[in-house]
Design a protein around this motif. Structure first.
Motif, PDB file in Angstrom:
ATOM      1  N   SER A 195       9.626 -78.425  72.182  1.00  0.00           N
ATOM      2  CA  SER A 195       8.549 -77.447  72.370  1.00  0.00           C
ATOM      3  C   SER A 195       7.246 -78.082  72.845  1.00  0.00           C
ATOM      4  CB  SER A 195       8.314 -76.653  71.087  1.00  0.00           C
ATOM      5  OG  SER A 195       7.938 -77.510  70.017  1.00  0.00           O
ATOM      6  N   GLY A 228       3.469 -77.677  82.354  1.00  0.00           N
ATOM      7  CA  GLY A 228       2.704 -76.708  83.133  1.00  0.00           C
ATOM      8  C   GLY A 228       1.256 -77.082  83.354  1.00  0.00           C
ATOM      9  N   CYS A 259       9.566 -71.199  77.606  1.00  0.00           N
ATOM     10  CA  CYS A 259       8.226 -70.601  77.443  1.00  0.00           C
ATOM     11  C   CYS A 259       8.261 -69.436  76.461  1.00  0.00           C
ATOM     12  CB  CYS A 259       7.697 -70.143  78.799  1.00  0.00           C
ATOM     13  SG  CYS A 259       7.298 -71.503  79.928  1.00  0.00           S
ATOM     14  N   TRP A 260       9.222 -68.558  76.634  1.00  0.00           N
ATOM     15  CA  TRP A 260       9.252 -67.368  75.783  1.00  0.00           C
ATOM     16  C   TRP A 260       9.525 -67.725  74.326  1.00  0.00           C
ATOM     17  CZ3 TRP A 260      12.739 -64.337  79.754  1.00  0.00           C
ATOM     18  CH2 TRP A 260      11.955 -64.001  80.860  1.00  0.00           C
ATOM     19  N   ALA A 306       4.708 -68.985  75.146  1.00  0.00           N
ATOM     20  CA  ALA A 306       3.940 -69.195  76.375  1.00  0.00           C
ATOM     21  C   ALA A 306       4.271 -68.107  77.387  1.00  0.00           C
ATOM     22  CB  ALA A 306       4.256 -70.575  76.961  1.00  0.00           C
ATOM     23  N   GLU A 307       3.299 -67.775  78.237  1.00  0.00           N
ATOM     24  CA  GLU A 307       3.507 -66.768  79.270  1.00  0.00           C
ATOM     25  C   GLU A 307       4.197 -67.391  80.475  1.00  0.00           C
ATOM     26  OE1 GLU A 307       3.039 -63.486  79.367  1.00  0.00           O
ATOM     27  OE2 GLU A 307       2.580 -63.637  77.221  1.00  0.00           O
ATOM     28  N   PHE A 308       5.227 -66.716  80.964  1.00  0.00           N
ATOM     29  CA  PHE A 308       5.910 -67.199  82.169  1.00  0.00           C
ATOM     30  C   PHE A 308       6.727 -66.045  82.738  1.00  0.00           C
ATOM     31  CE2 PHE A 308       9.423 -69.197  84.509  1.00  0.00           C
ATOM     32  CZ  PHE A 308       8.722 -70.074  85.328  1.00  0.00           C
ATOM     33  N   LEU A 352       8.894 -75.669  86.184  1.00  0.00           N
ATOM     34  CA  LEU A 352       7.512 -75.709  85.716  1.00  0.00           C
ATOM     35  C   LEU A 352       6.657 -76.718  86.480  1.00  0.00           C
ATOM     36  CD1 LEU A 352       8.251 -75.497  81.883  1.00  0.00           C
ATOM     37  CD2 LEU A 352       7.216 -73.706  83.301  1.00  0.00           C
ATOM     38  N   VAL A 361       6.397 -78.075  76.772  1.00  0.00           N
ATOM     39  CA  VAL A 361       6.155 -76.889  77.599  1.00  0.00           C
ATOM     40  C   VAL A 361       4.752 -76.892  78.193  1.00  0.00           C
ATOM     41  CG1 VAL A 361       6.074 -74.375  77.619  1.00  0.00           C
ATOM     42  CG2 VAL A 361       7.886 -75.557  76.352  1.00  0.00           C
ATOM     43  N   ASP A 362       3.739 -77.060  77.369  1.00  0.00           N
ATOM     44  CA  ASP A 362       2.367 -77.046  77.888  1.00  0.00           C
ATOM     45  C   ASP A 362       2.122 -78.214  78.838  1.00  0.00           C
ATOM     46  OD1 ASP A 362       1.743 -74.750  76.532  1.00  0.00           O
ATOM     47  OD2 ASP A 362       0.787 -75.770  74.836  1.00  0.00           O
TER      48      ASP A 362
END
Length: 757
Positions: free
Chosen positions: A657, A664, A569-570, A574-576, A612, A660-661
């Motif tokens: 990458s 989540g 995420c980082w 992305a926020e996590f 996630l 990731v979205d």
């Protein structure tokens, strides 16, 4: 000599392979007498030598039958045959063993209780009725009781038990199935059971068994000394007992093995009340090796979810010793039978150590006075891609004999990795892989590691002159290797995985091997774990991997999946930041580059996905997150594309990458996202294969490393590659995980020049 075949001739025959500890000499004796031959047979140092006389036709038939009619557990090979002078033998007899100097040992693993002995234990009229140490030439302990070779009673832990006249008569009767059975015993002269419990008088024999059964029925926990070590046993259908066992053993989540009684025509009637084994799983369960087999549970069974929390499978196995059969038959229901150890350590083998280390876990101890000379934990298997796959090599399977594709110029000891430790000894064109040892974090784990190294060299008469080890200098095994003062062969972790697969499938000359696992140190100083190699042992070239990402926390990362999720995420903005103590400090450390390393690990991608998708942030055992993620996967799903492009060194890198979205995205169920992740990982592997086949020539794609213990992933990969007409190979005789590393290190030692520390 007459050409008619009626004149007497004599021959000296040498038979090698697995011919000791499997009733081979009694078989030879019966065969010779059946064919009217005279002579003698003896054990030598790992071989059987036969001097035999008779007609030419009878001798030819005898030599053929030696191989074709051999006992089912034997693996004989005819090494030599030549004419000798007639020795004047009037009968055929077994004579005293002798040590020929050079040992050519093929020690069998510990064997399950055969049907004949099982029937005898159940027969009230039999001398060994309900005797917990009944065995014959075709069953009983071997590896765990042998102290030396040739394999005779004096070289076993049964040496202290003098045979009574009745047992001696069986031992010396060529017509008896116990003829020269070395662990032979009966209630009058053999090992005995004892029961120990705090505040209770010690009992022996049948009373000891009854006391243990009473505790289990009362919902308590009993430590039971078996063939290769202790089990901790309790009623698998008693949720309170299982919960108590978990709490006492500090094992909150890791699956517990369940032993079922042997019942019904095929022995699996009790198993099928609780689980649904496939045809392949059923064959594994009833095989002589008697491994733990992962099988799907039935909905609504009395076995509680605490046995394997969050998983759709349990590790089921059948009793393999007479004592196990007596316990299961008396209780009439399944038992949790988990390794008697401190989690991660080798299984405990001695009463004194069990009393000391398991006193806070077990309510009672059912023990016996036959010494266990070395530990052998239960083997574990799983059906993957339509075939049995070994997850842990132990009792019944190990030591594992492996041939080598070339001849070693000097004996090599390979010390494997740090987790799921196993060692291997290679010499000539042979390699011998030890049973599973365990993790090397503990003092006891390292002590057993050293004991197994000493034992293997002693039993097989081979002294190592080189040591192969992992490239990582921090592994306990590597540190040990560096302290020996012998020439070293350092082998990169994933290269060892690839070479182990190559060593099993010697018909493949050029490979494309995917070695996916947690992490292993790469020669560039980063943590590898999602690699693809082209070539073969001794000439691997890294051709594909994943986009690297930076993880913070060193060894903590493997047990804290949230750290891998945070890294992904980082790095993508992305926020996590989960509600976990110290998470903000981890982020600050990452920003400073403190305790942070780049990795290309596929295993860490699975960890991140588990965090996630499932919110699984902390693991109580290695691989827990990926196991839960596999169990959660539901239905079919479309893959998220991971673009593949070469880096500056020409290594194809898959960019994760885009995952990731999607991982989540809580508008989709956890099952859908878990399935999507597996589909994406399978699809990107196939995309790499299709891209690389335009540049490199290879006969097969290999899948190895701990990630490929995942059935959903493996079966999807093999299906997709099959649609492209590409053959896929997986490990067959050794684990894909780190339990197979030592064999791969020996394969690499065939081609690598050693260095000096």
């Amino acid at each position: 000599m007459s050409d008619s075949g009626s004149a007497t001739e004599a021959r000296h025959i040498v038979v090698g392979g697995r011919v000791q500890g499997v009733g081979f000499r009694p078989f030879v004796h019966r065969l010779a007498n059946r064919m009217g031959l005279s002579g003698e047979v003896r054990n030598t140092s790992g071989r059987v030598e036969i001097d035999v006389a008779g007609t030419k036709a009878a001798l030819e038939a005898f030599m053929g039958a030696l191989i074709e009619e051999a006992p089912p557990l034997a693996r004989p090979a005819l090494l030599a045959s030549g004419a000798i002078p007639f020795g004047g033998w009037q009968v055929f007899r077994i004579v005293e063993s002798w040590n020929a100097g050079d040992i050519d040992a093929h020690l069998p693993p510990d064997l399950f209780c055969c049907p004949d002995c099982l029937a005898e234990i159940a027969d009230p009229a039999a001398r060994r009725y309900r005797y917990a140490f009944t065995n014959c030439t075709q069953c009983g302990p071997r590896y765990t009781i042998v102290s030396g070779l040739p394999y005779d009673r004096a070289a076993t832990s049964m040496a202290g038990f003098d045979m009574c006249p009745a047992c001696r008569a069986e031992y010396e009767d060529p017509g008896d199935r116990r003829f020269h059975a070395q662990p032979l015993a009966c209630p009058d002269c053999g090992p005995r059971l004892s029961f120990w419990a705090l505040g209770a008088e010690r009992s022996t024999g049948e009373a000891a068994l009854d006391a243990a059964l009473a505790l289990i029925r009362a919902g308590e926990i009993v430590a039971v000394k078996g063939v290769g070590g202790f089990h901790l046993m309790c009623d698998a259908c008693n949720d309170a007992a299982v919960t108590r066992l978990r709490a006492r053993k500090h094992r909150p989540d890791k699956p517990l093995a369940v032993m079922f009684g042997q019942a019904g025509e095929d022995g699996l009637e009790d198993v099928r009340r609780f689980a649904s084994p496939s045809g392949i799983e059923a064959r594994m369960l009833v095989s002589p090796e008697r491994p733990i087999v992962l099988v799907r549970t039935r909905n609504g069974t009395p076995i509680g979810g605490d046995v394997a929390p969050g998983l759709a499978e349990i590790g089921a196995f059948l009793p393999y010793s007479p004592l196990h059969h007596l316990i299961l038959d008396a209780l009439g229901g399944p038992l949790v039978a988990t390794s008697g150890n401190i989690s991660g350590e080798p299984v405990i083998t001695s009463e004194a150590e069990a009393l000391e280390r398991l006193a806070g876990v077990a309510d009672g101890f059912l023990v016996h006075d036959r010494p266990i000379l070395r530990p052998a934990d239960d083997s574990v298997m799983r059906e993957i891609a339509g075939a049995p796959r070994l997850l842990r090599a132990g009792r019944g399977i190990a030591p594992v004999e492996m041939g080598l594709p070339g001849e070693l110029d000097r004996p090599v000891l390979a010390v494997g990795g740090h987790m799921k430790a196993a060692v291997a000894l290679g010499w000539g064109r042979r390699a011998l892989v030890s049973p599973h040892i365990g993790e090397l974090d503990s003092t006891r784990g390292r002590a057993v590691f050293e004991q197994v190294i000493v034992d293997l060299q002693h039993l097989y008469g081979v002294k190592a002159e080189r040591i192969a080890c992992d490239l990582h200098p921090g592994y306990a095994s590597s540190k040990w290797a560096h302290d020996r003062g012998l020439p070293l062969v350092p082998v990169q972790h994933h290269v060892a995985h690839a070479s182990a697969l190559d060593g099993e499938h010697r018909d493949v000359k050029d490979w494309l091997v995917f070695a996916w696992d947690g992490v292993g140190l790469g020669p560039d100083g980063t943590l590898w774990g999602g690699e693809a190699f082209h070539g073969a042992a001794g000439r691997w070239r890294r051709v594909a991997s994943f986009r690297p990402f930076s993880v913070t926390g060193g060894d903590l990362v493997g047990r804290q999946p949230w750290r891998s999720a945070a890294a992904l995420c980082w790095e993508t903005g992305a926020e996590f930041l989960p509600q976990i103590e110290g998470a903000d400090l981890v982020r600050a450390a990452r920003e400073r580059g403190a305790n942070t390393m780049a990795t290309s690990s596929a295993g860490r991608l699975f960890d991140a996905a588990a965090a996630l998708v499932l919110g699984h942030h902390l693991s109580s055992f290695e691989g827990q997150g990926p196991m839960l993620l596999e169990a959660a996967a539901r239905g079919n799903a479309d893959a998220i594309e991971m673009p593949v492009s070469p880096d500056a060194d020409g290594v194809l890198r898959a960019d994760w990458s885009g995952l990731v979205d999607a991982l989540g995205d809580e508008t989709r169920t956890a099952g859908e996202r878990a399935a999507m992740f597996h589909e994406s990982m399978a699809a990107v592997l196939v995309a790499k294969v299709l891209r690389l086949c335009g540049t490199y020539s290879f006969a097969a794609v290999g899948l190895t490393g701990g990630v490929f213990q995942n059935r959903v992933l493996c079966e999807r990969v093999t299906s997709l590659l099959g649609q492209e007409g590409i053959e896929c190979r997986l490990p067959q005789n050794l684990p894909a995980n780190d339990g197979g590393l030592a064999f791969g290190q020996i394969i690499e030692a065939l081609y690598c020049q050693p260095t000096f520390d």
